[in-house]
Design a protein around this motif. Structure first.
Motif, mmCIF file in Angstrom:
data_model
loop_
_atom_site.group_PDB
_atom_site.id
_atom_site.type_symbol
_atom_site.label_atom_id
_atom_site.label_comp_id
_atom_site.label_asym_id
_atom_site.label_seq_id
_atom_site.Cartn_x
_atom_site.Cartn_y
_atom_site.Cartn_z
ATOM 1 N N LYS A 29 -4.055 -11.376 10.824
ATOM 2 C CA LYS A 29 -2.729 -11.831 11.350
ATOM 3 C C LYS A 29 -1.805 -12.212 10.258
ATOM 4 O O LYS A 29 -0.768 -12.858 10.447
ATOM 5 C CB LYS A 29 -2.990 -13.379 12.329
ATOM 6 N N GLY A 30 -2.247 -11.966 8.938
ATOM 7 C CA GLY A 30 -1.623 -12.553 7.816
ATOM 8 C C GLY A 30 -2.423 -13.514 7.113
ATOM 9 O O GLY A 30 -1.896 -13.882 5.719
ATOM 10 N N LEU A 31 -3.485 -13.787 7.361
ATOM 11 C CA LEU A 31 -4.230 -14.762 6.773
ATOM 12 C C LEU A 31 -4.708 -14.316 5.412
ATOM 13 O O LEU A 31 -4.894 -14.909 4.443
ATOM 14 C CB LEU A 31 -5.349 -15.452 7.506
ATOM 15 N N SER A 32 -5.174 -13.008 5.378
ATOM 16 C CA SER A 32 -5.843 -12.314 4.267
ATOM 17 C C SER A 32 -4.647 -11.301 3.710
ATOM 18 O O SER A 32 -4.203 -10.854 4.271
ATOM 19 C CB SER A 32 -6.934 -11.357 4.559
ATOM 20 N N GLU A 33 -4.415 -11.514 2.221
ATOM 21 C CA GLU A 33 -3.443 -10.852 1.706
ATOM 22 C C GLU A 33 -3.863 -9.116 1.934
ATOM 23 O O GLU A 33 -4.943 -8.785 1.649
ATOM 24 C CB GLU A 33 -3.559 -11.013 0.064
ATOM 25 N N LEU A 34 -2.727 -8.390 2.081
ATOM 26 C CA LEU A 34 -2.873 -7.014 2.171
ATOM 27 C C LEU A 34 -3.368 -6.297 0.975
ATOM 28 O O LEU A 34 -2.767 -6.753 -0.001
ATOM 29 C CB LEU A 34 -1.543 -6.335 2.874
ATOM 30 N N THR A 35 -4.278 -5.307 1.033
ATOM 31 C CA THR A 35 -4.404 -4.677 -0.275
ATOM 32 C C THR A 35 -3.229 -3.737 -0.443
ATOM 33 O O THR A 35 -2.359 -3.713 0.160
ATOM 34 C CB THR A 35 -5.703 -3.571 0.102
ATOM 35 N N THR A 36 -3.063 -3.219 -1.749
ATOM 36 C CA THR A 36 -2.304 -2.251 -2.236
ATOM 37 C C THR A 36 -1.998 -1.217 -1.071
ATOM 38 O O THR A 36 -0.905 -0.732 -0.893
ATOM 39 C CB THR A 36 -2.365 -2.168 -3.401
ATOM 40 N N GLU A 37 -3.264 -0.597 -0.776
ATOM 41 C CA GLU A 37 -3.321 0.552 -0.022
ATOM 42 C C GLU A 37 -2.794 0.184 1.394
ATOM 43 O O GLU A 37 -1.918 1.090 1.970
ATOM 44 C CB GLU A 37 -4.605 1.250 -0.022
ATOM 45 N N ASP A 38 -3.279 -0.857 2.047
ATOM 46 C CA ASP A 38 -2.783 -1.090 3.245
ATOM 47 C C ASP A 38 -1.244 -1.608 3.122
ATOM 48 O O ASP A 38 -0.673 -0.991 4.253
ATOM 49 C CB ASP A 38 -3.711 -2.322 3.755
ATOM 50 N N SER A 39 -0.696 -2.256 2.183
ATOM 51 C CA SER A 39 0.475 -2.659 2.070
ATOM 52 C C SER A 39 1.569 -1.336 2.143
ATOM 53 O O SER A 39 2.406 -1.379 2.789
ATOM 54 C CB SER A 39 0.937 -3.472 0.984
ATOM 55 N N GLN A 40 0.925 -0.439 1.251
ATOM 56 C CA GLN A 40 1.678 1.030 1.189
ATOM 57 C C GLN A 40 1.783 1.545 2.632
ATOM 58 O O GLN A 40 2.621 2.095 3.114
ATOM 59 C CB GLN A 40 1.266 1.617 -0.006
ATOM 60 N N ARG A 41 0.557 1.734 3.005
ATOM 61 C CA ARG A 41 0.610 2.314 4.124
ATOM 62 C C ARG A 41 1.489 1.708 5.481
ATOM 63 O O ARG A 41 1.815 2.709 6.290
ATOM 64 C CB ARG A 41 -1.031 2.608 4.611
ATOM 65 N N MET A 42 1.373 0.339 5.500
ATOM 66 C CA MET A 42 1.933 -0.177 6.617
ATOM 67 C C MET A 42 3.550 0.441 6.364
ATOM 68 O O MET A 42 4.438 0.409 7.396
ATOM 69 C CB MET A 42 2.157 -1.648 6.408
ATOM 70 N N GLN A 43 4.104 0.135 4.950
ATOM 71 C CA GLN A 43 5.453 0.375 5.022
ATOM 72 C C GLN A 43 5.880 1.952 5.489
ATOM 73 O O GLN A 43 6.807 2.352 6.064
ATOM 74 C CB GLN A 43 5.632 0.160 3.642
ATOM 75 N N GLU A 44 4.761 2.811 5.013
ATOM 76 C CA GLU A 44 5.045 4.250 5.348
ATOM 77 C C GLU A 44 4.868 4.381 6.953
ATOM 78 O O GLU A 44 5.780 5.251 7.502
ATOM 79 C CB GLU A 44 3.893 5.099 5.045
ATOM 80 N N ILE A 45 4.177 3.572 7.558
ATOM 81 C CA ILE A 45 4.136 3.964 9.156
ATOM 82 C C ILE A 45 5.221 3.438 9.727
ATOM 83 O O ILE A 45 5.928 4.065 10.566
ATOM 84 C CB ILE A 45 2.703 3.101 9.644
ATOM 85 N N MET A 46 5.663 2.374 9.383
ATOM 86 C CA MET A 46 7.074 1.582 9.969
ATOM 87 C C MET A 46 8.226 2.577 9.610
ATOM 88 O O MET A 46 8.918 2.728 10.567
ATOM 89 C CB MET A 46 7.042 0.288 9.114
ATOM 90 N N GLU A 47 8.117 3.110 8.307
ATOM 91 C CA GLU A 47 9.319 4.179 8.012
ATOM 92 C C GLU A 47 9.263 5.458 9.094
ATOM 93 O O GLU A 47 10.279 5.791 9.530
ATOM 94 C CB GLU A 47 9.540 4.377 6.790
ATOM 95 N N GLU A 48 8.053 5.938 9.131
ATOM 96 C CA GLU A 48 8.126 7.025 10.270
ATOM 97 C C GLU A 48 8.238 6.764 11.682
ATOM 98 O O GLU A 48 8.961 7.557 12.266
ATOM 99 C CB GLU A 48 6.521 7.737 10.054
ATOM 100 N N LEU A 49 7.861 5.643 12.145
ATOM 101 C CA LEU A 49 8.130 5.044 13.375
ATOM 102 C C LEU A 49 9.569 4.869 13.561
ATOM 103 O O LEU A 49 10.063 5.439 14.576
ATOM 104 C CB LEU A 49 7.582 3.869 13.737
ATOM 105 N N GLU A 50 10.265 4.447 12.579
ATOM 106 C CA GLU A 50 11.715 4.118 12.630
ATOM 107 C C GLU A 50 12.464 5.328 12.635
ATOM 108 O O GLU A 50 13.513 5.613 13.528
ATOM 109 C CB GLU A 50 12.239 3.058 11.501
#
Length: 195
Positions: free
Chosen positions: A98-119
């Motif tokens: 839920k945000g308690l653990s810091e996102l890894t670099t890979e997860d953070s980058q992938r999250m941004q990519e997913i949100m951009e594709e969904l948008e």
């Protein structure tokens, strides 16, 4: 090791099959219902027509067991690209607790990519005004420190059991709701969320 018991059992099944085939054939010839079928045909040809196919199927099943039946082919379940992206995004949020653990670099980058594709592919015009936003949402990930503190620490020894967001378009409000054990809730309301 000796396979004599297995061979003997297989031989018995084979004999049973031949005997059953013979009985089915004789009974079919004796039946008056096949008299028209047999008329004008040779005895060998008539035997093929007279045997009940369901009897043969039972005999083959008794002889060969599971090998006599063909399993049904299961069709693969088709998942849309949208659902694939949402599932991947949920998995990232789960790893981040839920945000308690810091996102890894890979997860953070992938999250941004997913949100951009969904948008880009599945976006809704003016989402803040869309009826799709109305309702109660399960908060899977956040950066709000107040919420994360209660998720991690709990309340007076009570563990957090869920975090939600109520979005009311008519009142233009967003309300964060944190559930705890023993039906205790804490509500953070932001009435100016859409201004």
């Amino acid at each position: 090791e000796s396979n004599l018991p297995e061979s003997s059992a297989m031989a018995k099944k084979y004999v049973f099959f031949l005997l059953h085939l013979y009985v089915a054939t004789v009974e079919s010839f004796a039946s008056s219902s096949y008299s028209n079928v047999l008329k004008g045909r040779s005895s060998r040809k008539a035997a093929c027509y007279a045997v009940n196919p369901f009897d043969l199927q039972k005999s083959f099943s008794a002889l060969l067991g599971n090998f006599a039946s063909v399993p049904e082919k299961q069709l693969p379940v088709k998942v849309s690209r949208k659902e694939e992206l949402k599932a991947e995004l949920r998995a990232i949020c789960q790893r981040a607790r839920k945000g308690l653990s810091e996102l890894t670099t890979e997860d953070s980058q992938r999250m941004q990519e997913i949100m951009e594709e969904l948008e880009s592919k599945f976006s809704i015009e003016k989402p803040a005004e869309s009826l799709f936003m109305q309702g109660r949402w399960n908060m899977l990930w956040t950066t709000e420190k107040e919420i994360l503190f209660l998720v991690e620490k709990g309340l007076f020894g009570l563990q957090c059991t869920g975090v939600w967001q109520d979005i009311n378009l008519q009142e233009a409000s967003l309300t964060n709701i944190i559930d705890f054990e023993v039906q205790i809730k804490i509500v953070f309301e932001k009435s100016d969320a859409f201004h």
